[in-house]
Write an enzyme that holds these catalytic residues in place. Structure first.
Site, PDB file in Angstrom:
ATOM      1  N   LYS A 186      29.678  16.161 -62.702  1.00 30.11           N
ATOM      2  CA  LYS A 186      30.430  17.516 -62.692  1.00 30.11           C
ATOM      3  C   LYS A 186      29.499  18.453 -61.869  1.00 30.11           C
ATOM      4  O   LYS A 186      28.789  19.323 -62.056  1.00 30.11           O
ATOM      5  CB  LYS A 186      30.272  18.032 -64.185  1.00 30.11           C
TER       6      LYS A 186
ATOM      7  N   ASP B  14      44.379  12.612 -66.086  1.00 34.70           N
ATOM      8  CA  ASP B  14      43.476  12.271 -67.443  1.00 34.70           C
ATOM      9  C   ASP B  14      44.116  13.574 -68.484  1.00 34.70           C
ATOM     10  O   ASP B  14      44.335  14.457 -68.366  1.00 34.70           O
ATOM     11  CB  ASP B  14      42.512  12.993 -67.031  1.00 34.70           C
TER      12      ASP B  14
END
Ligand code: GTP
Length: 334
Positions: A157, A217
């Site tokens: 991230k 996703d």
């Protein structure tokens, strides 16, 4: 070849839908997501899938009660406490002493698994990760590689402008038995944060293959809606359901649906089996589930109406997932 499918997560970002239905069993265009994933695995010769279960395991054992999916054998392994991604794989693969495919149970993809396994083999890798390219990698594990595909680092991230690359861990892996046996049994271990980074200490073990194919996703409400539209538009590689008929481009109707002649359907749209769309109703860029009803004059836009749900006459739905087994008599918008 055998596959381990990680389906043990609680799917918190899709609550309240996941309070009663685990994320991998939520429908994507009227087919349980996991069935789409098993269909994809079967296409590449996977003949046995181990489902790594934790959250609501009975939902899976009920759904696949004959322990098969077509010609594929299914095995269920239930964790009694969450073991994380690597811990879950290790526990599920206990006793398997051969190469396995592993996939996250929330990734919709048409990745060419044949090419993926060939890539793994030709590099002599112990583990290979599939990579997908995204515009904004800041919510993902970013995986920079050398020219030949050897993984250099894992960056979890990163800030958008500091990401070393836009290629992210796409959640499908090939693992050799040596990798499985290196994961401690019955401990909570993350494959992304622990197992793979540790493999970087010894060069030549860990590779990653970039794929330009479809990848999504499905784990947030926005992505869950997006996945349905992508399937209707054929982006994920197959017709939306085996029984749907395309009445006009992008307008799919399943058997037993009753649609009034003055109802309006605007593509992409899928109307589920034994559902009704009453006079003057308008359904646009949406999925209507089996046995659902869309009342006279109702307007459904960019939404998913799940099974057995009633949208009353004149109601309006915009950007919403409704149901299953619910009723709307007013207006709902995201
Ligand atoms: P969120 O709670 O919304 O983050 O969803 P999630 O629980 O599915 O977690 P995440 O999206 O990070 O999980 C990726 C995949 O791994 C999903 O297919 C999960 O079902 C699975 N998964 C996550 N944690 C575990 C676990 O502890 N055990 C097993 N067996 N699977 C897991």
């Amino acid at each position: 070849m055998k596959a381990v499918v990680l389906v043990g997560g609680a799917g918190t970002r899709l609550r309240p839908l996941t309070y009663t239905t685990p994320k991998p069993l939520l429908p994507i265009a009227n087919v349980a997501f996991l069935e789409r994933q098993l269909t994809w695995l079967a296409r590449y010769g996977v003949d046995e899938a181990v489902l790594s279960l934790g959250y609501l395991p009975e939902a899976f054992t009920d759904h696949f009660s004959d322990e098969r999916f077509g010609d594929m054998k299914l095995r269920f392994v239930v964790e009694h406490e969450p073991l994380g991604t690597a811990g879950g794989i290790r526990f599920a693969a206990d006793g398997i002493n051969e190469r396995v495919l592993v996939c996250n149970g929330d990734v919709l993809t048409d990745l060419d698994l044949g090419a993926f396994v060939d890539f793994h083999e030709s590099h002599g890798a112990e583990a290979t990760i599939s990579l997908a390219r995204v515009d904004d990698p800041s919510a993902f594990g970013v995986v920079p590689t050398r020219e030949d595909g050897e993984v250099i680092a894992f960056v979890e991230k990163p800030l958008r402008d500091q990401a070393p690359t836009n290629w992210i861990n796409a959640g499908t892996y090939v693992l050799e038995p040596s990798v499985l046996s290196s994961i401690p049994l019955r401990l909570n271990v993350s494959i992304e944060r622990e197992t793979f980074p540790r493999m970087l200490e010894r060069p030549g073990q860990l590779y990653a293959m970039r794929s330009e194919g479809y990848w999504l996703d499905i784990g947030t409400p926005t992505k869950y809606l997006e996945a349905q539209m992508d399937v209707l538009e054929g982006k994920a590689g197959l017709p939306p359901t085996p029984t749907a008929v395309e009445r006009e481009p992008g307008v799919w109707i399943e058997p037993g649906a009753l649609i009034a002649s003055d109802a309006t359907l605007i593509a992409p749209v899928l109307i589920g089996s034994d559902s009704t769309v009453e006079p003057r109703a308008r359904v646009a860029s949406s999925v209507v589930g089996p046995r659902a009803s869309i009342g006279a004059g109702a307007v459904v836009t960019d939404s998913v109406v799940l099974a057995d749900t009633a949208v009353d006459a004149g109601a309006e739905l915009d950007g919403v997932v409704l149901g299953p087994d619910a009723r709307l008599d007013g207006k709902a918008e995201a």
